[in-house]
Design an enzyme around this catalytic site. Structure first.
Site, PDB file in Angstrom:
ATOM      1  N   ARG A 157       0.895  -0.824   0.148  1.00 42.79           N
ATOM      2  CA  ARG A 157       0.131   0.440   0.648  1.00 42.79           C
ATOM      3  C   ARG A 157       0.598   1.090   0.033  1.00 42.79           C
ATOM      4  NH1 ARG A 157      -3.004  -2.665  -1.541  1.00 42.79           N
ATOM      5  NH2 ARG A 157      -5.583  -3.443  -0.203  1.00 42.79           N
ATOM      6  N   GLU A 186      -4.296   7.827  -4.861  1.00 38.07           N
ATOM      7  CA  GLU A 186      -4.369   6.880  -5.772  1.00 38.07           C
ATOM      8  C   GLU A 186      -5.579   7.241  -6.473  1.00 38.07           C
ATOM      9  OE1 GLU A 186      -4.014   2.647  -5.305  1.00 38.07           O
ATOM     10  OE2 GLU A 186      -2.566   3.384  -4.722  1.00 38.07           O
ATOM     11  N   HIS A 212      -1.450   0.943 -10.021  1.00 40.62           N
ATOM     12  CA  HIS A 212      -1.939  -0.363  -9.201  1.00 40.62           C
ATOM     13  C   HIS A 212      -2.930  -1.556  -9.614  1.00 40.62           C
ATOM     14  CE1 HIS A 212      -3.789  -0.568  -4.896  1.00 40.62           C
ATOM     15  NE2 HIS A 212      -3.776  -1.643  -5.216  1.00 40.62           N
TER      16      HIS A 212
HETATM   17  P1  NAP Z   1      -0.228 -11.740   4.238  1.00 37.18           P
HETATM   18  O1  NAP Z   1       0.542 -13.072   4.302  1.00 37.18           O
HETATM   19  O2  NAP Z   1      -1.279 -11.169   5.737  1.00 37.18           O
HETATM   20  O3  NAP Z   1       1.461 -11.429   4.782  1.00 37.18           O
HETATM   21  C1  NAP Z   1       1.520  -9.888   4.826  1.00 37.18           C
HETATM   22  C2  NAP Z   1       3.194 -10.107   5.920  1.00 37.18           C
HETATM   23  O4  NAP Z   1       3.339  -8.225   6.583  1.00 37.18           O
HETATM   24  C3  NAP Z   1       3.097 -10.967   7.345  1.00 37.18           C
HETATM   25  O5  NAP Z   1       4.385 -11.924   7.366  1.00 37.18           O
HETATM   26  C4  NAP Z   1       3.233 -10.444   8.787  1.00 37.18           C
HETATM   27  O6  NAP Z   1       4.012 -10.716   9.513  1.00 37.18           O
HETATM   28  C5  NAP Z   1       4.182  -8.919   7.963  1.00 37.18           C
HETATM   29  N1  NAP Z   1       3.938  -7.711   8.426  1.00 37.18           N
HETATM   30  C6  NAP Z   1       2.866  -6.809   9.490  1.00 37.18           C
HETATM   31  N2  NAP Z   1       3.456  -6.126   9.865  1.00 37.18           N
HETATM   32  C7  NAP Z   1       4.825  -5.914   9.481  1.00 37.18           C
HETATM   33  C8  NAP Z   1       5.821  -5.275   9.866  1.00 37.18           C
HETATM   34  N3  NAP Z   1       5.784  -3.585  11.417  1.00 37.18           N
HETATM   35  N4  NAP Z   1       6.996  -5.375   9.972  1.00 37.18           N
HETATM   36  C9  NAP Z   1       7.359  -6.396   9.089  1.00 37.18           C
HETATM   37  N5  NAP Z   1       6.474  -7.205   8.369  1.00 37.18           N
HETATM   38  C10 NAP Z   1       4.807  -7.083   8.895  1.00 37.18           C
HETATM   39  O7  NAP Z   1      -0.437 -10.488   3.700  1.00 37.18           O
HETATM   40  P2  NAP Z   1      -0.401 -10.695   1.811  1.00 37.18           P
HETATM   41  O8  NAP Z   1      -1.781 -11.381   1.657  1.00 37.18           O
HETATM   42  O9  NAP Z   1       1.060 -11.646   1.311  1.00 37.18           O
HETATM   43  O10 NAP Z   1      -1.248  -9.419   1.796  1.00 37.18           O
HETATM   44  C11 NAP Z   1      -0.332  -7.945   2.034  1.00 37.18           C
HETATM   45  C12 NAP Z   1      -0.747  -6.814   1.260  1.00 37.18           C
HETATM   46  O11 NAP Z   1       0.109  -6.759   0.008  1.00 37.18           O
HETATM   47  C13 NAP Z   1      -1.904  -7.152   1.240  1.00 37.18           C
HETATM   48  O12 NAP Z   1      -2.364  -6.463   2.803  1.00 37.18           O
HETATM   49  C14 NAP Z   1      -2.499  -6.133   0.858  1.00 37.18           C
HETATM   50  O13 NAP Z   1      -2.309  -4.879   1.071  1.00 37.18           O
HETATM   51  C15 NAP Z   1      -1.312  -5.957  -0.513  1.00 37.18           C
HETATM   52  N6  NAP Z   1      -1.616  -6.352  -1.654  1.00 37.18           N
HETATM   53  C16 NAP Z   1      -1.474  -5.169  -2.404  1.00 37.18           C
HETATM   54  C17 NAP Z   1      -2.007  -5.426  -3.971  1.00 37.18           C
HETATM   55  C18 NAP Z   1      -1.699  -4.942  -5.323  1.00 37.18           C
HETATM   56  O14 NAP Z   1      -2.552  -4.380  -6.246  1.00 37.18           O
HETATM   57  N7  NAP Z   1      -0.750  -4.003  -4.981  1.00 37.18           N
HETATM   58  C19 NAP Z   1      -2.413  -7.384  -4.344  1.00 37.18           C
HETATM   59  C20 NAP Z   1      -2.680  -7.466  -3.079  1.00 37.18           C
HETATM   60  C21 NAP Z   1      -1.868  -7.366  -1.949  1.00 37.18           C
HETATM   61  P3  NAP Z   1       4.264 -11.168  10.560  1.00 37.18           P
HETATM   62  O15 NAP Z   1       2.956 -11.992  11.131  1.00 37.18           O
HETATM   63  O16 NAP Z   1       5.407 -11.234  11.661  1.00 37.18           O
HETATM   64  O17 NAP Z   1       3.597 -10.051  11.498  1.00 37.18           O
END
Ligand code: NAP
Length: 333
Positions: free
Chosen positions: A236, A265, A284
Site C-alpha cells: 500500500r 490514488e 495499482h
Molecule cells: P499476509 O499473508 O497477511 O502477509 C503480510 C505479512 O506482513 C505477514 O507475514 C506479517 O508478518 C508481515 N508484517 C506485518 N506487519 C509488519 C511489520 N510492521 N514489519 C514487517 N512485517 C510485517 O498478507 P498478503 O496476502 O501477503 O498481502 C499483503 C498486502 O499486500 C495486503 O494487505 C495488501 O495491502 C497488499 N496487496 C496489494 C496488491 C496490489 O494490487 N498491489 C494486491 C494484493 C495485496 P507477521 O505475521 O510476523 O506480523
C-alpha cells in the site's frame, strides 16, 4: 429473501449465481457508496460486495440491516474494522487467489526497474535508437543479488520464491514472526529492518497497511539503503513516506523504485514521481489479470453465500471478534 448490494466487479454469471439465493441489486457501475440510489438500497441490505470503496462509520449508520461485507481484495485497510465488529458485521476478503499474480507484478517491477525496460522501450518507440546502446543505458543484474523482503507473508513468500528459485537470489526478511519453513526451502534469513535495508540490492515491500506499518519506510530508512539499491512497493502506498521517497530519489538513494501503489490514488498528474527516469510507476495492477480478478470475485460470491446462510465463509477477517454464530463446519465447499 436476504438482499445483497453488489458494487464489486462481478461477471454477469457470478451475479446470476448470487441471484439464485438472494435478492441482488446491481450497482457494479457506481464509484461511491455515498450516491443516493445505492444508499437507498443499502438501507435494507444484509450483504454488500464491494472492492475498495471507502466505508465510514457514518455510512454504517445508514445500513442498519447489514450482516456481511465481502470485499474483492485481500487488503482491508479501508474498512473500519472495529466499528464493523462492534456492530456485528462480518468482513470477508480474498487472500490466496491473488498471491501469485501479485508476486508476478512485484517481480515485473524488479526486472523493469533494474533493466530500465520502460525507459529503453520508450527510447525505441520514439525512434531514437540510432546506435548500439552504451553504458549510459546499461541496467543492473537481478540474478544472484540480495533480495530483502519487508514482510514474508503469502505474497512476500511468493516473491521470495521467484527470487531464490528462479534468479538465485539471497533472501533476507524482516517481520515479527519467523518462517522456519521458508528458511529451509529458500535459505531465507530473518533480520532487523535496518540490517535488511543496509544489506539488500532489492527491497520489496509486502506488508499490510496498519497503524504500525504506515510510513514504515521513511527518510531514515531510505538513507540506510545502498545507493544503487532498488525499492519495490506492491503493498500500500502509505507504507512508504512518499515525500521522503521523492527527496531520496533526487539524491540517488535508492537508485530506483518500482511502484504499484501510492499515498493518493490515482497518482495525481502533477506528482514528481511522474517522469523521473529512475521510477517505474504502475496504476495499482497487482492482481489485475482476467483470471485472478475472476477468482477474487468468485471468492467474494462464495464468502457472501456461505456467510449469509449462517455458515463459516472461506476467508473471514473479523470472525473471532464477532464470536460468529454460524456453523464452524463448512461442508458445502
Ligand atoms: P499476509 O499473508 O497477511 O502477509 C503480510 C505479512 O506482513 C505477514 O507475514 C506479517 O508478518 C508481515 N508484517 C506485518 N506487519 C509488519 C511489520 N510492521 N514489519 C514487517 N512485517 C510485517 O498478507 P498478503 O496476502 O501477503 O498481502 C499483503 C498486502 O499486500 C495486503 O494487505 C495488501 O495491502 C497488499 N496487496 C496489494 C496488491 C496490489 O494490487 N498491489 C494486491 C494484493 C495485496 P507477521 O505475521 O510476523 O506480523
Amino acid at each position: 429473501m436476504k438482499r445483497v448490494v453488489v458494487c464489486g466487479r462481478l461477471s454477469d454469471e457470478q451475479l446470476a449465481e448470487l441471484s439464485n439465493d438472494f435478492m441482488v441489486e446491481d450497482f457494479r457501475q457506481v464509484h461511491s457508496l455515498e450516491e443516493k440510489d445505492i444508499r437507498c438500497a443499502l438501507a435494507s441490505a444484509q450483504g454488500l460486495i464491494t472492492a475498495s470503496l471507502p466505508i465510514t462509520p457514518e455510512l454504517l449508520d445508514a445500513m442498519p440491516m447489514l450482516e456481511v461485507i465481502a470485499t474483492v481484495s485481500v487488503g482491508y485497510d479501508n474498512y473500519p474494522l472495529e466499528a464493523l465488529s462492534r456492530r456485528g458485521i462480518l468482513l470477508c476478503n480474498t487472500p490466496d487467489v491473488l498471491t501469485e499474480t501479485t508476486a508476478d507484478t512485484g517481480f515485473a517491477l524488479m526486472l523493469a526497474t533494474a533493466r530500465r525496460v520502460v525507459e529503453l522501450a520508450d527510447l525505441v518507440s520514439r525512434g531514437e535508437w540510432k546506435k548500439s546502446i552504451g553504458p549510459e543505458h546499461f541496467g543492473r543484474d537481478v540474478h544472484g543479488k540480495t533480495l530483502g523482503m519487508v514482510g514474508l507473508g503469502r505474497i512476500g513468500a511468493a516473491v521470495a520464491r521467484r527470487g531464490a528459485l528462479g534468479f538465485g537470489m539471497r533472501i533476507l526478511y524482516a517481520q515479527a514472526s519467523s518462517k522456519p519453513g521458508l528458511e529451509t526451502e529458500l535459505g531465507a534469513r530473518r533480520c532487523e529492518l535496518d540490517r535488511l535495508l543496509e544489506a539488500s540490492d532489492f527491497v520489496c515491500v509486502t506488508v499490510p497497511l496498519t497503524s504500525e506499518t504506515e510510513h514504515l519506510i521513511g527518510a531514515r530508512e531510505l538513507a540506510l539503503m545502498k545507493p544503487d539499491a532498488i525499492l519495490v512497493n506492491i503493498a500500500r502506498g502509505q507504507v512508504i513516506d512518499e515525500t521522503a521517497l521523492i527527496d531520496a530519489l533526487k539524491w540517488g538513494r535508492p537508485g530506483a523504485v518500482g511502484l504499484d501503489v501510492y499515498e493518493k490514488e490515482p497518482l495525481p498528474a502533477d506528482s514528481p514521481l511522474i517522469g523521473m527516469p529512475n521510477v517505474v510507476a504502475l496504476p495499482h495492477i497487482g492482481s489485475a489479470t482476467h483470471e485472478t480478478r475472476h477468482a477474487m470475485a468468485q471468492r467474494a460470491v462464495d464468502n457472501m453465500r456461505l456467510a449469509l446462510k449462517g455458515r463459516r465463509p472461506i476467508s473471514p477477517v473479523n470472525i473471532e471478534q464477532l464470536r460468529w454464530a454460524g456453523s464452524e463446519a463448512n461442508d458445502e465447499e
